[in-house]
Design a protein around this motif. Structure first.
Motif, PDB file in Angstrom:
ATOM      1  N   PHE A   1      35.979  38.092  27.174  1.00 19.38           N
ATOM      2  CA  PHE A   1      37.277  37.855  27.785  1.00 19.38           C
ATOM      3  C   PHE A   1      37.349  38.554  29.128  1.00 19.38           C
ATOM      4  CE2 PHE A   1      38.158  37.358  23.231  1.00 19.38           C
ATOM      5  CZ  PHE A   1      38.659  36.066  23.260  1.00 19.38           C
ATOM      6  N   GLN A   2      38.132  37.959  30.017  1.00 21.55           N
ATOM      7  CA  GLN A   2      38.287  38.482  31.359  1.00 21.55           C
ATOM      8  C   GLN A   2      39.156  39.739  31.329  1.00 21.55           C
ATOM      9  OE1 GLN A   2      40.495  36.047  34.155  1.00 21.55           O
ATOM     10  NE2 GLN A   2      38.698  35.997  35.459  1.00 21.55           N
TER      11      GLN A   2
ATOM     12  N   GLY B   1      42.924  46.968  34.006  1.00 24.72           N
ATOM     13  CA  GLY B   1      42.410  46.873  32.640  1.00 24.72           C
ATOM     14  C   GLY B   1      43.039  45.782  31.797  1.00 24.72           C
ATOM     15  N   LEU B   2      43.938  44.985  32.372  1.00 26.96           N
ATOM     16  CA  LEU B   2      44.592  43.945  31.588  1.00 26.96           C
ATOM     17  C   LEU B   2      43.592  42.866  31.179  1.00 26.96           C
ATOM     18  CD1 LEU B   2      47.433  42.879  30.611  1.00 26.96           C
ATOM     19  CD2 LEU B   2      47.340  41.378  32.613  1.00 26.96           C
ATOM     20  N   LEU B   3      43.599  42.541  29.899  1.00 29.03           N
ATOM     21  CA  LEU B   3      42.789  41.431  29.388  1.00 29.03           C
ATOM     22  C   LEU B   3      43.590  40.150  29.516  1.00 29.03           C
ATOM     23  CD1 LEU B   3      41.631  43.285  26.192  1.00 29.03           C
ATOM     24  CD2 LEU B   3      40.073  42.437  27.951  1.00 29.03           C
TER      25      LEU B   3
ATOM     26  N   PRO C   1      43.667  32.267  28.767  1.00 28.80           N
ATOM     27  CA  PRO C   1      42.464  31.825  29.477  1.00 28.80           C
ATOM     28  C   PRO C   1      42.260  32.575  30.793  1.00 28.80           C
ATOM     29  CG  PRO C   1      44.193  30.156  29.595  1.00 28.80           C
ATOM     30  CD  PRO C   1      44.683  31.217  28.664  1.00 28.80           C
ATOM     31  N   PRO C   2      41.025  32.516  31.318  1.00 25.22           N
ATOM     32  CA  PRO C   2      40.701  33.254  32.543  1.00 25.22           C
ATOM     33  C   PRO C   2      41.570  32.815  33.716  1.00 25.22           C
ATOM     34  CG  PRO C   2      38.715  32.391  31.495  1.00 25.22           C
ATOM     35  CD  PRO C   2      39.886  31.761  30.800  1.00 25.22           C
ATOM     36  N   LEU C   3      41.855  33.781  34.592  1.00 23.62           N
ATOM     37  CA  LEU C   3      42.673  33.528  35.779  1.00 23.62           C
ATOM     38  C   LEU C   3      41.956  34.083  37.005  1.00 23.62           C
ATOM     39  CD1 LEU C   3      46.053  34.756  34.274  1.00 23.62           C
ATOM     40  CD2 LEU C   3      45.380  32.365  34.634  1.00 23.62           C
ATOM     41  N   GLY C   4      42.207  33.512  38.148  1.00 22.80           N
ATOM     42  CA  GLY C   4      41.590  33.986  39.384  1.00 22.80           C
ATOM     43  C   GLY C   4      42.192  35.277  39.890  1.00 22.80           C
ATOM     44  N   ILE C   5      43.395  35.607  39.396  1.00 20.32           N
ATOM     45  CA  ILE C   5      44.102  36.791  39.874  1.00 20.32           C
ATOM     46  C   ILE C   5      44.808  37.445  38.688  1.00 20.32           C
ATOM     47  CG2 ILE C   5      46.186  35.472  40.474  1.00 20.32           C
ATOM     48  CD1 ILE C   5      46.423  37.313  42.943  1.00 20.32           C
ATOM     49  N   CYS C   6      44.846  38.771  38.673  1.00 19.85           N
ATOM     50  CA  CYS C   6      45.485  39.485  37.567  1.00 19.85           C
ATOM     51  C   CYS C   6      46.999  39.261  37.612  1.00 19.85           C
ATOM     52  CB  CYS C   6      45.176  40.974  37.660  1.00 19.85           C
ATOM     53  SG  CYS C   6      46.036  41.966  36.418  1.00 19.85           S
ATOM     54  N   PRO C   7      47.611  38.804  36.521  1.00 16.54           N
ATOM     55  CA  PRO C   7      49.054  38.581  36.524  1.00 16.54           C
ATOM     56  C   PRO C   7      49.866  39.871  36.534  1.00 16.54           C
ATOM     57  CG  PRO C   7      48.148  38.127  34.352  1.00 16.54           C
ATOM     58  CD  PRO C   7      46.979  38.415  35.266  1.00 16.54           C
TER      59      PRO C   7
ATOM     60  N   GLN D   1      47.882  41.749  40.430  1.00 15.02           N
ATOM     61  CA  GLN D   1      47.460  40.802  41.475  1.00 15.02           C
ATOM     62  C   GLN D   1      46.071  41.090  42.025  1.00 15.02           C
ATOM     63  OE1 GLN D   1      50.974  42.003  41.665  1.00 15.02           O
ATOM     64  NE2 GLN D   1      51.085  40.309  40.224  1.00 15.02           N
ATOM     65  N   SER D   2      45.299  41.917  41.362  1.00 14.57           N
ATOM     66  CA  SER D   2      43.926  42.158  41.796  1.00 14.57           C
ATOM     67  C   SER D   2      43.086  40.905  41.567  1.00 14.57           C
ATOM     68  CB  SER D   2      43.323  43.328  41.011  1.00 14.57           C
ATOM     69  OG  SER D   2      41.938  43.436  41.284  1.00 14.57           O
ATOM     70  N   MET D   3      42.125  40.679  42.425  1.00 17.91           N
ATOM     71  CA  MET D   3      41.189  39.575  42.226  1.00 17.91           C
ATOM     72  C   MET D   3      39.844  40.087  41.724  1.00 17.91           C
ATOM     73  SD  MET D   3      42.232  37.229  45.504  1.00 17.91           S
ATOM     74  CE  MET D   3      41.259  35.823  45.004  1.00 17.91           C
ATOM     75  N   ARG D   4      39.765  41.399  41.430  1.00 16.52           N
ATOM     76  CA  ARG D   4      38.519  41.982  40.914  1.00 16.52           C
ATOM     77  C   ARG D   4      38.539  41.862  39.394  1.00 16.52           C
ATOM     78  NH1 ARG D   4      36.573  47.221  43.127  1.00 16.52           N
ATOM     79  NH2 ARG D   4      38.063  48.088  41.665  1.00 16.52           N
ATOM     80  N   ARG D   5      37.651  41.036  38.875  1.00 14.31           N
ATOM     81  CA  ARG D   5      37.660  40.701  37.461  1.00 14.31           C
ATOM     82  C   ARG D   5      36.307  41.021  36.852  1.00 14.31           C
ATOM     83  NH1 ARG D   5      42.120  40.179  35.999  1.00 14.31           N
ATOM     84  NH2 ARG D   5      42.316  38.159  35.045  1.00 14.31           N
ATOM     85  N   ASP D   6      36.319  41.408  35.582  1.00 18.12           N
ATOM     86  CA  ASP D   6      35.086  41.664  34.853  1.00 18.12           C
ATOM     87  C   ASP D   6      35.227  41.009  33.478  1.00 18.12           C
ATOM     88  OD1 ASP D   6      32.570  42.584  34.328  1.00 18.12           O
ATOM     89  OD2 ASP D   6      33.067  44.722  34.475  1.00 18.12           O
TER      90      ASP D   6
END
Ligand SMILES: [Zn+2]
Length: 143
Positions: A33-34, A40-42, A45-51, A54-59
């Motif tokens: 999972f993204q 640290g929010l999981l 489904p995957p998103l391009g930006i953290c809800p 608003q970070s776009m750095r995803r792991d």
């Protein structure tokens, strides 16, 4: 002999730009999972930006093989002719004790109508979906 919950013509994933990494992990039989690398929010489904931040750095973090039924329903009617022979089938929302907030819509492949309850323990299983794709589904663990 088919091992698919939906028979030989089971629905195959059709990845898009955002969920392609999810399905690439599934092709390796890894349920991931993204996760936002900043807060640290999981998310699924995957998103391009953290809800949240608003970070776009995803792991990606790998889910444990043990899960639990959060919710489910049994499907008894269908408008699509190809699914009629699969009736009744379940659709389950699955959660993981170790990954709070993330839930996956799947199926419990060994459950019969009346034999599934919220909170039931589940074990991850993989079903081949053709073209090297695998779909995460679940079996009951009896706990
Ligand atoms: Zn974030």
């Amino acid at each position: 002999m088919s091992t698919s919950y939906f028979g030989d013509e089971g629905l195959a994933p059709d990845p898009n730009a955002e969920d392609a990494p999810f399905w690439a992990h599934c092709a390796q039989q890894r349920l991931c999972f993204q996760c936002c690398t900043d807060c640290g929010l999981l998310t699924h489904p995957p998103l391009g930006i953290c809800p949240h931040c608003q970070s776009m750095r995803r792991d990606w973090v790998q889910a444990p093989a043990q899960a639990r039924v959060f919710s489910f329903t049994w499907i008894h009617t269908t408008a699509h002719p190809s699914m009629k022979r699969e009736l009744p089938y379940n659709v389950a929302v699955v959660e993981f004790d170790e990954l709070p907030g993330v839930r996956l819509i799947s199926n419990v492949v060994d459950a019969k109508p009346g034999g599934l309850q919220v909170g039931d323990g589940l074990k991850l299983v993989w079903e081949a979906a053709g073209s090297g794709m695998f779909v995460p589904r679940f079996c009951k663990t009896g706990t």
